[in-house]
Design a protein around this motif. Sequence first.
Motif, PDB file in Angstrom:
ATOM      1  N   VAL A 128       0.807  -1.211   0.000  1.00 22.53           N
ATOM      2  CA  VAL A 128       0.000   0.000   0.000  1.00 22.53           C
ATOM      3  C   VAL A 128       0.849   1.274   0.000  1.00 22.53           C
ATOM      4  CG1 VAL A 128      -0.285   0.285   2.508  1.00 22.53           C
ATOM      5  CG2 VAL A 128      -2.158   0.848   0.982  1.00 22.53           C
ATOM      6  N   TYR A 129       2.171   1.150   0.142  1.00 18.39           N
ATOM      7  CA  TYR A 129       3.005   2.338   0.240  1.00 18.39           C
ATOM      8  C   TYR A 129       2.934   3.247  -0.986  1.00 18.39           C
ATOM      9  CZ  TYR A 129       6.964   5.437   0.657  1.00 18.39           C
ATOM     10  OH  TYR A 129       7.756   6.562   0.684  1.00 18.39           O
ATOM     11  N   PRO A 130       2.922   2.753  -2.224  1.00 19.23           N
ATOM     12  CA  PRO A 130       2.806   3.681  -3.358  1.00 19.23           C
ATOM     13  C   PRO A 130       1.507   4.481  -3.346  1.00 19.23           C
ATOM     14  CG  PRO A 130       3.552   1.543  -4.131  1.00 19.23           C
ATOM     15  CD  PRO A 130       3.180   1.390  -2.696  1.00 19.23           C
ATOM     16  N   GLY A 131       0.420   3.860  -2.938  1.00 18.12           N
ATOM     17  CA  GLY A 131      -0.846   4.587  -2.834  1.00 18.12           C
ATOM     18  C   GLY A 131      -0.808   5.628  -1.734  1.00 18.12           C
ATOM     19  N   LEU A 132      -0.177   5.297  -0.622  1.00 15.22           N
ATOM     20  CA  LEU A 132      -0.008   6.284   0.448  1.00 15.22           C
ATOM     21  C   LEU A 132       0.873   7.434   0.003  1.00 15.22           C
ATOM     22  CD1 LEU A 132       0.408   4.025   3.607  1.00 15.22           C
ATOM     23  CD2 LEU A 132      -1.468   5.582   3.095  1.00 15.22           C
ATOM     24  N   ALA A 133       1.881   7.131  -0.802  1.00 14.82           N
ATOM     25  CA  ALA A 133       2.761   8.190  -1.298  1.00 14.82           C
ATOM     26  C   ALA A 133       2.002   9.152  -2.203  1.00 14.82           C
ATOM     27  CB  ALA A 133       3.952   7.587  -2.041  1.00 14.82           C
ATOM     28  N   VAL A 134       1.150   8.620  -3.064  1.00 14.25           N
ATOM     29  CA  VAL A 134       0.341   9.481  -3.938  1.00 14.25           C
ATOM     30  C   VAL A 134      -0.583  10.357  -3.103  1.00 14.25           C
ATOM     31  CG1 VAL A 134      -1.450   9.488  -5.713  1.00 14.25           C
ATOM     32  CG2 VAL A 134       0.470   7.920  -5.908  1.00 14.25           C
ATOM     33  N   PHE A 135      -1.224   9.750  -2.090  1.00 19.17           N
ATOM     34  CA  PHE A 135      -2.137  10.525  -1.244  1.00 19.17           C
ATOM     35  C   PHE A 135      -1.396  11.575  -0.434  1.00 19.17           C
ATOM     36  CE2 PHE A 135      -4.037  11.108   2.963  1.00 19.17           C
ATOM     37  CZ  PHE A 135      -5.167  11.807   2.577  1.00 19.17           C
ATOM     38  N   PHE A 136      -0.298  11.188   0.218  1.00 18.56           N
ATOM     39  CA  PHE A 136       0.415  12.150   1.056  1.00 18.56           C
ATOM     40  C   PHE A 136       1.066  13.256   0.236  1.00 18.56           C
ATOM     41  CE2 PHE A 136       0.338   8.934   4.515  1.00 18.56           C
ATOM     42  CZ  PHE A 136      -0.324   9.735   5.429  1.00 18.56           C
ATOM     43  N   GLN A 137       1.469  12.962  -0.986  1.00 19.53           N
ATOM     44  CA  GLN A 137       1.986  14.020  -1.845  1.00 19.53           C
ATOM     45  C   GLN A 137       0.919  15.086  -2.069  1.00 19.53           C
ATOM     46  OE1 GLN A 137       2.293  13.170  -5.978  1.00 19.53           O
ATOM     47  NE2 GLN A 137       3.793  14.780  -6.333  1.00 19.53           N
ATOM     48  N   ASN A 138      -0.268  14.669  -2.420  1.00 21.05           N
ATOM     49  CA  ASN A 138      -1.338  15.623  -2.694  1.00 21.05           C
ATOM     50  C   ASN A 138      -1.833  16.301  -1.428  1.00 21.05           C
ATOM     51  OD1 ASN A 138      -2.061  15.479  -5.685  1.00 21.05           O
ATOM     52  ND2 ASN A 138      -1.755  13.356  -5.086  1.00 21.05           N
ATOM     53  N   ALA A 139      -1.879  15.575  -0.323  1.00 24.23           N
ATOM     54  CA  ALA A 139      -2.307  16.182   0.933  1.00 24.23           C
ATOM     55  C   ALA A 139      -1.304  17.228   1.409  1.00 24.23           C
ATOM     56  CB  ALA A 139      -2.500  15.103   2.000  1.00 24.23           C
ATOM     57  N   LEU A 140      -0.017  16.954   1.277  1.00 26.56           N
ATOM     58  CA  LEU A 140       1.000  17.925   1.700  1.00 26.56           C
ATOM     59  C   LEU A 140       1.024  19.148   0.792  1.00 26.56           C
ATOM     60  CD1 LEU A 140       3.876  15.496   2.722  1.00 26.56           C
ATOM     61  CD2 LEU A 140       2.526  16.950   4.241  1.00 26.56           C
ATOM     62  N   ILE A 141       0.835  18.956  -0.500  1.00 26.07           N
ATOM     63  CA  ILE A 141       0.757  20.103  -1.402  1.00 26.07           C
ATOM     64  C   ILE A 141      -0.487  20.924  -1.101  1.00 26.07           C
ATOM     65  CG2 ILE A 141       0.481  20.789  -3.819  1.00 26.07           C
ATOM     66  CD1 ILE A 141       2.272  18.449  -4.576  1.00 26.07           C
ATOM     67  N   PHE A 142      -1.597  20.268  -0.772  1.00 30.54           N
ATOM     68  CA  PHE A 142      -2.817  20.971  -0.402  1.00 30.54           C
ATOM     69  C   PHE A 142      -2.602  21.803   0.865  1.00 30.54           C
ATOM     70  CE2 PHE A 142      -6.920  21.006   1.866  1.00 30.54           C
ATOM     71  CZ  PHE A 142      -7.677  21.691   0.936  1.00 30.54           C
TER      72      PHE A 142
END
Length: 158
Positions: A128-142
């Motif tokens: 699940v780490y790649p999916g978490l990376a995609v989510f956290f990238q967008n959440a941190l940019i937000f």
Amino acid sequence: MAGFLDNVRWPEWECIDWSERRNAVASVVAGVLFSAGWWVMIDAAVVYAKPEQLNPAFHTCGVFSTLAFFMINAVSNAQVRGDSYESGCLGRTGARVWLFIGFMLMFGSLIASMWILFGAYVTQNTDVYPGLAVFFQNALIFLSTLIYKFGRTEELWT
């Protein structure tokens, strides 16, 4: 129940004068969050280099979040209120439409990153780490967009 925090005294830090450093602190915090978002995604892209592990199309959410970051922060709050922007393509209405499109891109990419996380990784019982990376990238940019947009004052710019 409406005023249950009215009598609570928050600690006041007289040793730190935030009025002079508010723009600098907001800019640094937003920059750290923005770079941390991209750092997480680059790390996932390096560790999971095969297309079966991390689909290259999943990078699109981060690209649109970055585009939205620049769109949102290109418009000042004074331009949206109509205080300093009278001419141009559409004036105050154009600034508001530009800001609205930027926020729609930002929310759309954040929702798409959640969809990628759950649709491609959590329900498939894979790593699940790649999916978490995609989510956290967008959440941190937000979060960096919100801090940079609303955490700064504009008195220094006018």
